[in-house]
Scaffold this motif. Structure first.
Motif, PDB file in Angstrom:
ATOM      1  N   LEU A  34       0.815  -1.216   0.000  1.00 21.60           N
ATOM      2  CA  LEU A  34       0.000   0.000   0.000  1.00 21.60           C
ATOM      3  C   LEU A  34       0.850   1.269   0.000  1.00 21.60           C
ATOM      4  O   LEU A  34       0.494   2.262  -0.629  1.00 21.60           O
ATOM      5  CB  LEU A  34      -0.974  -0.027   1.181  1.00 21.60           C
ATOM      6  N   SER A  35       1.985   1.241   0.695  1.00 23.30           N
ATOM      7  CA  SER A  35       2.860   2.420   0.706  1.00 23.30           C
ATOM      8  C   SER A  35       3.427   2.714  -0.678  1.00 23.30           C
ATOM      9  O   SER A  35       3.623   3.869  -1.049  1.00 23.30           O
ATOM     10  CB  SER A  35       4.024   2.228   1.684  1.00 23.30           C
ATOM     11  N   ILE A  38       0.502   4.240  -2.641  1.00 23.50           N
ATOM     12  CA  ILE A  38       0.257   5.612  -2.174  1.00 23.50           C
ATOM     13  C   ILE A  38       1.308   6.571  -2.734  1.00 23.50           C
ATOM     14  O   ILE A  38       1.001   7.670  -3.188  1.00 23.50           O
ATOM     15  CB  ILE A  38       0.271   5.650  -0.616  1.00 23.50           C
ATOM     16  N   ALA A  39       2.562   6.129  -2.735  1.00 23.14           N
ATOM     17  CA  ALA A  39       3.644   7.031  -3.147  1.00 23.14           C
ATOM     18  C   ALA A  39       3.710   7.204  -4.661  1.00 23.14           C
ATOM     19  O   ALA A  39       4.071   8.277  -5.145  1.00 23.14           O
ATOM     20  CB  ALA A  39       4.976   6.502  -2.631  1.00 23.14           C
ATOM     21  N   GLN A  54     -10.521  -4.233   3.053  1.00 25.24           N
ATOM     22  CA  GLN A  54     -11.171  -2.935   2.910  1.00 25.24           C
ATOM     23  C   GLN A  54     -10.217  -1.736   2.791  1.00 25.24           C
ATOM     24  O   GLN A  54     -10.605  -0.687   2.274  1.00 25.24           O
ATOM     25  CB  GLN A  54     -12.121  -2.698   4.074  1.00 25.24           C
ATOM     26  N   ASN A  55      -8.967  -1.901   3.246  1.00 27.25           N
ATOM     27  CA  ASN A  55      -8.052  -0.748   3.187  1.00 27.25           C
ATOM     28  C   ASN A  55      -7.667  -0.349   1.770  1.00 27.25           C
ATOM     29  O   ASN A  55      -7.184   0.760   1.544  1.00 27.25           O
ATOM     30  CB  ASN A  55      -6.816  -1.022   4.043  1.00 27.25           C
ATOM     31  N   ALA A  58      -9.670   2.753   0.864  1.00 30.48           N
ATOM     32  CA  ALA A  58      -9.156   4.026   1.383  1.00 30.48           C
ATOM     33  C   ALA A  58      -8.011   4.539   0.507  1.00 30.48           C
ATOM     34  O   ALA A  58      -7.924   5.736   0.224  1.00 30.48           O
ATOM     35  CB  ALA A  58      -8.684   3.846   2.822  1.00 30.48           C
ATOM     36  N   VAL A  59      -7.160   3.622   0.064  1.00 27.81           N
ATOM     37  CA  VAL A  59      -6.035   4.018  -0.788  1.00 27.81           C
ATOM     38  C   VAL A  59      -6.557   4.548  -2.135  1.00 27.81           C
ATOM     39  O   VAL A  59      -6.148   5.614  -2.600  1.00 27.81           O
ATOM     40  CB  VAL A  59      -5.067   2.822  -1.007  1.00 27.81           C
ATOM     41  N   SER A  61      -9.465   5.722  -2.810  1.00 38.56           N
ATOM     42  CA  SER A  61     -10.224   6.957  -2.605  1.00 38.56           C
ATOM     43  C   SER A  61      -9.274   8.141  -2.418  1.00 38.56           C
ATOM     44  O   SER A  61      -9.443   9.195  -3.032  1.00 38.56           O
ATOM     45  CB  SER A  61     -11.116   6.761  -1.373  1.00 38.56           C
ATOM     46  N   LEU A  62      -8.244   7.932  -1.590  1.00 33.58           N
ATOM     47  CA  LEU A  62      -7.267   9.005  -1.344  1.00 33.58           C
ATOM     48  C   LEU A  62      -6.544   9.395  -2.631  1.00 33.58           C
ATOM     49  O   LEU A  62      -6.314  10.567  -2.897  1.00 33.58           O
ATOM     50  CB  LEU A  62      -6.263   8.540  -0.284  1.00 33.58           C
ATOM     51  N   LYS A  63      -6.177   8.403  -3.444  1.00 30.24           N
ATOM     52  CA  LYS A  63      -5.432   8.681  -4.675  1.00 30.24           C
ATOM     53  C   LYS A  63      -6.360   9.009  -5.853  1.00 30.24           C
ATOM     54  O   LYS A  63      -5.892   9.268  -6.956  1.00 30.24           O
ATOM     55  CB  LYS A  63      -4.553   7.479  -5.039  1.00 30.24           C
ATOM     56  N   GLU A  64      -7.669   8.933  -5.609  1.00 23.98           N
ATOM     57  CA  GLU A  64      -8.670   9.208  -6.668  1.00 23.98           C
ATOM     58  C   GLU A  64      -8.437   8.323  -7.895  1.00 23.98           C
ATOM     59  O   GLU A  64      -8.397   8.801  -9.034  1.00 23.98           O
ATOM     60  CB  GLU A  64      -8.702  10.696  -7.009  1.00 23.98           C
TER      61      GLU A  64
END
Lengths: 111, 157
Positions: A34-35, A38-39, A54-55, A58-59, A61-64
């Motif tokens: 996930l890191s 995200i990066a 489920q996480n 969130a990833v 959604s955050l990164k669209e």
């Protein structure tokens, strides 16, 4: 290219947010850490992963991200689907392994 | 001056007196159900303020990794966000085991995450490194068996 086109071309199964398949796909990212996702992934990417919990929502959604495709016919958990519907993130399933799926999507996007 | 006492943080600098936005978010340790929700909220706040995309991108990465670190390792924590005309600042404190060797923790690939956390795709030893790469100022301090404090400043060009 939108998510719906990729679904049709690659025969994906849709598991959530079926009203968001017109999301524009501008690139892709393949990864299970996930890191790393995200990066290094970008807004508008289609995210290819083996993670089903489920996480991932969130990833994405955050990164669209435009959507998430799970490989090797892996099914998302119930919590993942519930969250994905809330956050309006399409989660799809492919029976292909990540390597093949990534190659096919890459070819679709660079056409 | 930073006063750190049981997660109550007060930051006073000349810059932060003149803030555009300020808020504090509580993070529950060990609860992965909502992990990442605060970072998504912070990203939306920064978008509404109208910050440049690159600043929002870096702030979202730094906030997400900090949030996940609290969830993964601490009992509880708090993320304080202050936006000034020139900076996005995070003051992040947790109550938890602390970090015995900060230099080692900063190495890419080093992680003390357990198997369960790693199986979820966390604990790759990239989190602190990602935060540092996304920050203009990165200051990590920790006390074993007490907690960890992280100050992050991202400049707005």
């Amino acid at each position: 290219m939108n998510v719906e086109t990729i679904i049709k071309e690659l025969n994906l199964k849709v598991r959530s947010a079926s009203d968001k398949l017109n999301n524009n796909v501008t690139g892709g990212y393949t990864g299970d850490l996930l890191s790393d996702v995200i990066a290094n992934s970008h807004e508008g990417d289609i995210w290819i992963t083996r993670q089903v919990h489920q996480n991932i929502v969130a990833v994405a959604s955050l990164k669209e991200h435009a959507g998430i495709i799970l490989t090797n016919s892996c099914e998302p958990t119930g919590e993942t689907l519930e969250k994905a519907n809330q956050e309006k993130i399409p989660v799809m399933i492919s029976d292909l392994p990540a390597f093949e799926l990534t190659g096919k999507i890459y070819n679709l996007l660079v056409k | 001056m930073v006063v750190w006492n049981k997660l109550k943080i007060t930051v006073h600098t000349a810059e932060t007196e003149n803030y555009l936005y300020k808020n504090s978010f509580d993070v529950e340790g060990g609860n992965f159900n909502n992990a990442g929700a605060i970072s998504t909220q912070v990203k939306s706040i920064l978008k509404n303020i109208g910050l440049p995309n690159n600043v929002i991108r870096k702030a979202a990465i730094a906030c997400y990794e900090s949030e996940i670190n609290i969830v993964s390792y601490a009992r509880q924590g708090v993320i304080n966000l202050i936006v000034t005309p020139k900076t996005v600042e995070f003051d992040i404190a947790d109550e938890g085991p602390g970090i015995p060797d900060i230099e080692l923790a900063m190495e890419q690939g080093y992680s003390t995450a357990d198997r369960q956390i790693r199986e979820m795709g966390f604990g790759a030893g990239m989190g602190l490194y990602n935060i540092k790469c996304s920050s203009d100022i990165f200051n990590l301090t920790s006390e074993v068996d007490k907690g960890t404090f992280l100050k992050i400043i991202i400049n707005i060009p």
